[in-house]
Enzyme design. Structure first.
Site, PDB file in Angstrom:
ATOM      1  N   ASP A  79     112.010  55.712  43.684  1.00  0.00           N
ATOM      2  CA  ASP A  79     112.994  54.956  44.466  1.00  0.00           C
ATOM      3  C   ASP A  79     112.358  53.964  45.419  1.00  0.00           C
ATOM      4  O   ASP A  79     112.917  52.908  45.701  1.00  0.00           O
ATOM      5  CB  ASP A  79     113.895  55.903  45.258  1.00  0.00           C
ATOM      6  CG  ASP A  79     113.164  56.553  46.428  1.00  0.00           C
ATOM      7  OD1 ASP A  79     112.142  57.237  46.183  1.00  0.00           O
ATOM      8  OD2 ASP A  79     113.601  56.375  47.587  1.00  0.00           O
ATOM      9  N   ASP A  82     107.308  56.331  47.511  1.00  0.00           N
ATOM     10  CA  ASP A  82     106.844  57.685  47.233  1.00  0.00           C
ATOM     11  C   ASP A  82     106.873  57.943  45.728  1.00  0.00           C
ATOM     12  O   ASP A  82     107.038  57.026  44.930  1.00  0.00           O
ATOM     13  CB  ASP A  82     107.686  58.709  47.997  1.00  0.00           C
ATOM     14  CG  ASP A  82     109.180  58.547  47.723  1.00  0.00           C
ATOM     15  OD1 ASP A  82     109.530  57.992  46.654  1.00  0.00           O
ATOM     16  OD2 ASP A  82     110.001  58.944  48.572  1.00  0.00           O
ATOM     17  N   TYR A 233     118.451  61.571  50.697  1.00  0.00           N
ATOM     18  CA  TYR A 233     119.624  60.980  50.040  1.00  0.00           C
ATOM     19  C   TYR A 233     120.769  61.986  50.030  1.00  0.00           C
ATOM     20  O   TYR A 233     121.389  62.251  49.008  1.00  0.00           O
ATOM     21  CB  TYR A 233     119.266  60.501  48.627  1.00  0.00           C
ATOM     22  CG  TYR A 233     118.308  59.335  48.663  1.00  0.00           C
ATOM     23  CD1 TYR A 233     118.744  58.060  49.015  1.00  0.00           C
ATOM     24  CD2 TYR A 233     116.958  59.523  48.381  1.00  0.00           C
ATOM     25  CE1 TYR A 233     117.857  56.993  49.073  1.00  0.00           C
ATOM     26  CE2 TYR A 233     116.062  58.452  48.434  1.00  0.00           C
ATOM     27  CZ  TYR A 233     116.525  57.202  48.782  1.00  0.00           C
ATOM     28  OH  TYR A 233     115.641  56.135  48.837  1.00  0.00           O
ATOM     29  N   GLU A 473     108.876  49.572  53.953  1.00  0.00           N
ATOM     30  CA  GLU A 473     108.991  50.230  52.649  1.00  0.00           C
ATOM     31  C   GLU A 473     109.993  49.509  51.758  1.00  0.00           C
ATOM     32  O   GLU A 473     111.136  49.265  52.149  1.00  0.00           O
ATOM     33  CB  GLU A 473     109.416  51.691  52.809  1.00  0.00           C
ATOM     34  CG  GLU A 473     109.389  52.469  51.511  1.00  0.00           C
ATOM     35  CD  GLU A 473     109.564  53.963  51.706  1.00  0.00           C
ATOM     36  OE1 GLU A 473     109.156  54.733  50.814  1.00  0.00           O
ATOM     37  OE2 GLU A 473     110.100  54.381  52.762  1.00  0.00           O
TER      38      GLU A 473
END
Length: 501
Positions: A79, A82, A233, A473
């Protein structure tokens, strides 16, 4: 008198947009930005990489994913920075890539349309795997706590690849509903180029939606799931919007009367008019309203007028002269919402602005915001300002699209980008051995071309700091809507800011 009020409103809009930096716009190569924004997804791939992989500092990874549940769960996307596969935002990413093709594919150069469809298929091939078994959905691969405690390349990862599973009667209406939406949207995107695959996607979408609707509830409400998906999430906004979203996409893809009836009869039951000013991986309301409004504007389906009214209301929140205007902008002109990864709001809202503008224009309509009437052109102006800000027309003069222009973030929060490539450094780099690269002040050795970082916040400030993950990120769901937005401006590069017609 009416004309005078209209001219005064347009003047006020020009003054407002000028104050947020509108007229500092410079030339941008939208085709180059589009190409790079699509390329980014190749850097996020999990699984066995094909021979034509263009981001060549990446290697194969996650090749045993699913072995513990005796199911092939290889593939899909990481995603963000990571090495976990979070299937909820991945499904949303896929939906938005497919919607980009549906609405703006005709504007894309042929090579980039092919590349976008490849990106969609990389997502849908994986999503088909996670719903391959009846009344079961795999919602995540990888232990996020263990993963986030390491700084290692995906090719090296040796943390637990735990598979998180929801079996009926346990609930996962949110992930299943979004997966149904992604498969249905992709079925439209592939209808002309691969009708057999399109049929498979639509057929599977129907089955997955039935599972989502039959066992209602959020996936993060399951005790065996919650600690793995929250706070990353977690379903913060409820599962009801994903049910309506999935049904709306199935209606669009199949034209089925049962799905039309579903979105008509569940307006109140599932809260279609709740939280209408949000759109992202967790809350689908604003996108749902724009999507369904197409049937009202272009198909005269007035039984769905509630959705259009909500879409209009959302657009009015972006207009300074509207009595319901409340969206915040930074001093430099960026749409701002609290919570970090701010560019996700700029890209999703810009996408909806352009989609709705097209729907309005094709039906010769405008948005009524009380005493003022908003044209499709005005909506496009707001979107273009966001795009140009992201590409460099901002107080820092920085492109937040990595690899675009000569000045962009060099220290993004991304494991694969910040560690030596496995091609240059084939020796294993263990979990904690990567810390020296995380803490390094040097730019990342591998440029993740096309990555959109989280971006600046309410004050336009951005420090190129790898540790500041809220700003540095990148995520797939920031990029996915930007693909469609850029495609529009590739076809309309001379759209002039400051002209209101």
């Amino acid at each position: 008198m009416k004309m005078m009020k209209f001219l005064c409103f347009q003047l006020l809009c020009i003054i407002f947009l000028s104050n947020i930096g509108l007229f500092q716009s410079s030339y941008h190569d939208y085709a180059d930005a589009l190409s790079k924004s699509i390329l980014f997804f190749e850097g996020q791939r999990s699984g066995y990489l094909p021979d034509n992989q263009r981001i060549n500092w990446r290697g194969h990874s996650g090749l045993s994913d699913g072995w513990m549940v005796k199911t092939d769960l290889t593939g899909g996307y990481y995603d963000a920075g990571d090495n976990v596969k979070f299937n909820f935002p991945m499904a949303f990413t896929t939906t938005m890539l497919a919607w980009s093709v549906i609405e703006f594919g005709e504007y894309m150069p042929p090579a980039e349309l092919r590349n976008t469809l490849v990106a969609v298929k990389w997502g849908t091939d994986y999503l088909l795997k996670i719903v391959s078994q009846p009344n079961r959905i795999f919602v995540q691969v990888g232990d996020p706590i263990l993963d986030h405690n390491c700084w290692e390349r995906p090719e090296d990862m040796d943390t637990a690849r735990t598979v998180y599973t929801v079996d009926a009667p346990d609930t996962a209406s949110d992930v299943a509903g979004e997966t149904a939406a992604a498969l249905a949207a992709a079925s439209i995107a592939f209808r002309s180029s691969d009708p057999g695959y399109s049929d498979t996607l639509l057929r599977t979408s129907t089955r997955v939606f039935d599972f989502a609707d039959s066992y209602r509830g959020a996936y993060s409400d399951n005790s065996n799931i919650r600690n793995a998906v929250c706070p990353f999430y977690c379903d913060f906004d409820g599962y009801q919007d994903e049910l309506l979203w999935g049904a709306a996409w199935l209606r669009r893809a199949s034209q089925g009367e049962s799905y039309l009836n579903y979105i008509q009869t569940n307006i109140k039951t599932l809260g279609a008019d709740d939280n209408i000013n949000e759109f992202g991986w967790d809350n689908k309301h604003a996108g749902l309203n724009v999507l369904v409004s197409k049937e009202v504007l272009e198909g005269n389906m007035y039984s769905l007028e509630t959705y259009k009214a909500s879409a209009d209301s959302f657009m009015c929140t972006l207009i300074p002269e509207s009595s319901t205007y409340h969206i915040e902008f930074s001093p430099g002109g960026l749409i701002y919402r609290p919570g970090g990864s701010n560019l996700q709001h700029a890209t999703t809202i810009s996408f909806l602005l352009l989609v709705y503008a097209n729907y309005l224009e094709r039906s010769y309509q405008t948005v009524n915001c009380g005493s003022v009437s908003i044209s499709p052109t005005m909506l496009r102006h707001i979107a273009k300002r966001q795009v140009d800000y992201i590409l460099g027309d901002n107080p820092k003069g920085m492109s937040y699209l990595v690899g675009y222009s000569n000045y962009y973030p060099g220290r993004i929060h991304h494991r694969g980008s910040s560690l030596p490539s496995i091609k240059d450094h084939p020796q294993f780099i263990a979990c904690k051995e990567g810390s020296i690269y995380f803490n390094s002040s040097n730019p990342n050795p591998n440029v993740l071309v096309g990555a959109l970082v989280g971006g600046p916040g309410e004050d336009d400030a951005y420090e190129d700091d790898r540790a500041d993950f809220r700003k540095s990120e990148p995520t797939t769901y920031i990029n996915a809507p930007f693909v469609g937005v850029l495609a529009y401006f590739v076809a309309n590069p001379n759209f002039k800011l400051g002209q209101y017609t």
